[in-house]
Structures are given as structure tokens and as C-alpha cells.
Scaffold this active site. Sequence first.
Site, PDB file in Angstrom:
ATOM      1  CG  ASP A 175    -135.951 -31.626  61.066  1.00 21.92           C
ATOM      2  OD1 ASP A 175    -136.705 -32.430  60.518  1.00 21.92           O
ATOM      3  OD2 ASP A 175    -135.887 -30.423  60.779  1.00 21.92           O
ATOM      4  CE  LYS A 200    -135.763 -31.432  55.077  1.00 20.21           C
ATOM      5  NZ  LYS A 200    -136.621 -30.724  56.030  1.00 20.21           N
ATOM      6  CG  MET A 251    -127.562 -25.170  55.645  1.00 20.95           C
ATOM      7  SD  MET A 251    -129.196 -25.245  54.887  1.00 20.95           S
ATOM      8  CE  MET A 251    -129.887 -23.655  55.304  1.00 20.95           C
TER       9      MET A 251
HETATM   10  C1  LIG Z   1    -131.569 -26.318  57.678  1.00 18.88           C
HETATM   11  S1  LIG Z   1    -130.773 -25.083  58.605  1.00 18.88           S
HETATM   12  C2  LIG Z   1    -131.905 -25.001  59.947  1.00 18.88           C
HETATM   13  C3  LIG Z   1    -131.790 -23.738  60.727  1.00 18.88           C
HETATM   14  C4  LIG Z   1    -132.730 -23.702  61.915  1.00 18.88           C
HETATM   15  N1  LIG Z   1    -134.095 -23.680  61.490  1.00 18.88           N
HETATM   16  C5  LIG Z   1    -132.430 -22.528  62.821  1.00 18.88           C
HETATM   17  O1  LIG Z   1    -133.287 -21.640  62.980  1.00 18.88           O
HETATM   18  O2  LIG Z   1    -131.357 -22.503  63.404  1.00 18.88           O
HETATM   19  C6  LIG Z   1    -129.431 -25.977  59.295  1.00 18.88           C
HETATM   20  C7  LIG Z   1    -128.209 -25.092  59.474  1.00 18.88           C
HETATM   21  O3  LIG Z   1    -128.338 -24.301  60.640  1.00 18.88           O
HETATM   22  C8  LIG Z   1    -127.080 -24.103  61.224  1.00 18.88           C
HETATM   23  N2  LIG Z   1    -127.080 -24.666  62.586  1.00 18.88           N
HETATM   24  C9  LIG Z   1    -128.141 -25.201  63.228  1.00 18.88           C
HETATM   25  N3  LIG Z   1    -127.796 -25.574  64.476  1.00 18.88           N
HETATM   26  C10 LIG Z   1    -126.493 -25.270  64.622  1.00 18.88           C
HETATM   27  C11 LIG Z   1    -125.554 -25.421  65.681  1.00 18.88           C
HETATM   28  N4  LIG Z   1    -125.898 -25.945  66.863  1.00 18.88           N
HETATM   29  N5  LIG Z   1    -124.277 -25.010  65.478  1.00 18.88           N
HETATM   30  C12 LIG Z   1    -123.907 -24.462  64.304  1.00 18.88           C
HETATM   31  N6  LIG Z   1    -124.756 -24.297  63.271  1.00 18.88           N
HETATM   32  C13 LIG Z   1    -126.025 -24.687  63.421  1.00 18.88           C
HETATM   33  C14 LIG Z   1    -126.066 -24.799  60.335  1.00 18.88           C
HETATM   34  O4  LIG Z   1    -125.610 -23.867  59.388  1.00 18.88           O
HETATM   35  C15 LIG Z   1    -126.920 -25.857  59.689  1.00 18.88           C
HETATM   36  O5  LIG Z   1    -126.365 -26.296  58.471  1.00 18.88           O
END
Ligand SMILES: C[S@@+](CC[C@H](N)C(=O)[O-])C[C@H]1O[C@@H](n2cnc3c(N)ncnc32)[C@H](O)[C@@H]1O
Length: 266
Positions: free
Chosen positions: A38, A60, A173
Site C-alpha cells: 500500500d 490507495k 480517516m
Molecule cells: C485505511 S486506514 C489504515 C489503518 C491501518 N490498517 C492501521 O492499522 O493503522 C488509514 C488511516 O490510518 C491512519 N494512519 C495510518 N498511519 C498513520 C500515521 N503514520 N499517522 C497518522 N495517521 C495514520 C490515518 O487516519 C489514515 O487515514
Amino acid sequence: MSKPVGKVYLVGAGPGDPELLTLKALRVLESCDVIVHDRLVAPELLEMVPAHVERIFAGKRRDFHFLPQHDINRLLVELARQGRTVVRLKGGDPFVFGRGGEELETLVEAGVPFEVVPGVSAANGVGAYAGIPLTHRDHAQSVLFVTGHTKHGEPDLNWTSICQPRQTIVIYMGLKPLRALCARLVQHGLPADLPAAAIESGTLPEQRVVAGTLASLPDLAAKVAFDGPVLVIVGSVVSLRDRLAWFERPEHPEVSTELLREYQDH
Ligand SMILES: C[S@@+](CC[C@H](N)C(=O)[O-])C[C@H]1O[C@@H](n2cnc3c(N)ncnc32)[C@H](O)[C@@H]1O
């Protein structure tokens, strides 16, 4: 004679800092034939994978999917049917807002064997690096992970269960609908002066944190042109940042991938 079916490893890459990868994930990455990854996977992680391993970017980004989900599901099945060991590498943890379950259901239907390697989810990693403990005996006895993403724009959540006292709410998100989310939380009983923070690119050197209250956060966040992934944390635990925000202190050394490289060299 047809090739034996390979195997798919659904692997969590963690939220950003490459050193948050688990040892099991590293072992699987080193021994696979192909990685389907991803956008949220740190480029440093892919650099550490042996050169002969094929890398396929499945993309994505908010509102813009490079490969539709059903094509990703089909791709995993096809690669495994070529007899290859496939790593499906996803940001954070694959079972937390990661569609990992959907991908595995397709593999089950196709009879493709798989394993799951969990990762550090954004809630855990980003909370830790922002100095925000998700629970604390003086502040929060429960924590909820919710998504702000909806197909029709307006967040559709169980507001009664979300708006409880002494509870931390972690919103994945949640940037786009931030104003509507904060308004609904106040409408459903949370105090307008409840601490809330938006953290961009948490765990990475470029991490940025905007902290305020449910009333002030939308305006504060609008002033910052966030470009990376953003996690929103709501609850009185956010106030602990004032003392616990270790990662943003100037004396903290840069996040480096050196340790992980050393591990690989041995
Ligand atoms: C599709 S979701 C995936 C989440 C992922 N599977 C997890 O367990 O963290 C993507 C969202 O995770 C959050 N996110 C993921 N990595 C991040 C980071 N390094 N800093 C801030 N938000 C993060 C944000 O809200 C982003 O829009």
C-alpha cells in the site's frame, strides 16, 4: 504437472517508523517472492527487502484508489497460483480498517493458504509517539477505534456509545469530516472543551501534531495544510501530551533504520 499453490502472508507494516516492524514480518519479507504493498508502507521498508523480490504497488489514497479492491484480491490469488510466496503488506495492522478480512475471504474461496502477521496499528504507534496514552487510570477506562470514512460524506456512527465519559476515541480517516465529527460529538454530549488532537504522519520524523479542544480543533487543523495520513484522538488523555510528548523534543535522536539494518546484516 501444475505448480503447487503458493502462500499469502498478510503482513502489518506498522504506522511509519520502519523500526516498528515485527521480527516475524521482517523474516517473511526477506523470504518471499513478491510484495503487494500500500501507499502507507514506509519506502525504507521496501529498500530493506532483497533486490530480487518483485514489488507491486497496489496504491490507495483518500478518494483515489490505484487498484480497485476486487482487483487486488484477484491479484493475490493469481500470484499464489503461480506457486509464489506473496506478502500482502499493509500500513499499520491489516485487521484494523485495513480490509485484511476481505482479502482473506477471497483467498479462502480460492483455496489459497495464508497466514496473518499483525502490525502496530496507527492508534498504538501514533498515540505513543504523540505522547498520548490511550488509557490512563485518571482519564480513560476504555478506548474506541472508529472510522470517519463514509461513502456518503456524513459520518454515520453510534454516537451514544462513542460519547461516553472517561473514554478515548481514536478516529481513523477523520480529517476530511473533522468539523462534522467534532460538532456531532458535542451535540451528543461531550464537552466542547474536551481535549482533541490531530496527528499527521505519526511516528515519522515529519510528524506534526495539532492539539486543542473539540471546539477549536477543526479551525486549528484547517490552518495546517496536512498532506500525510492524519489520526484524530479525542479525550482528556490528550492533555497528557504537555508532559509526555517525548518524540517532538529536540534532544530526541532522529528515527533511523540503522538498528534494523544491523539486525539484517547478522
Ligand atoms: C485505511 S486506514 C489504515 C489503518 C491501518 N490498517 C492501521 O492499522 O493503522 C488509514 C488511516 O490510518 C491512519 N494512519 C495510518 N498511519 C498513520 C500515521 N503514520 N499517522 C497518522 N495517521 C495514520 C490515518 O487516519 C489514515 O487515514
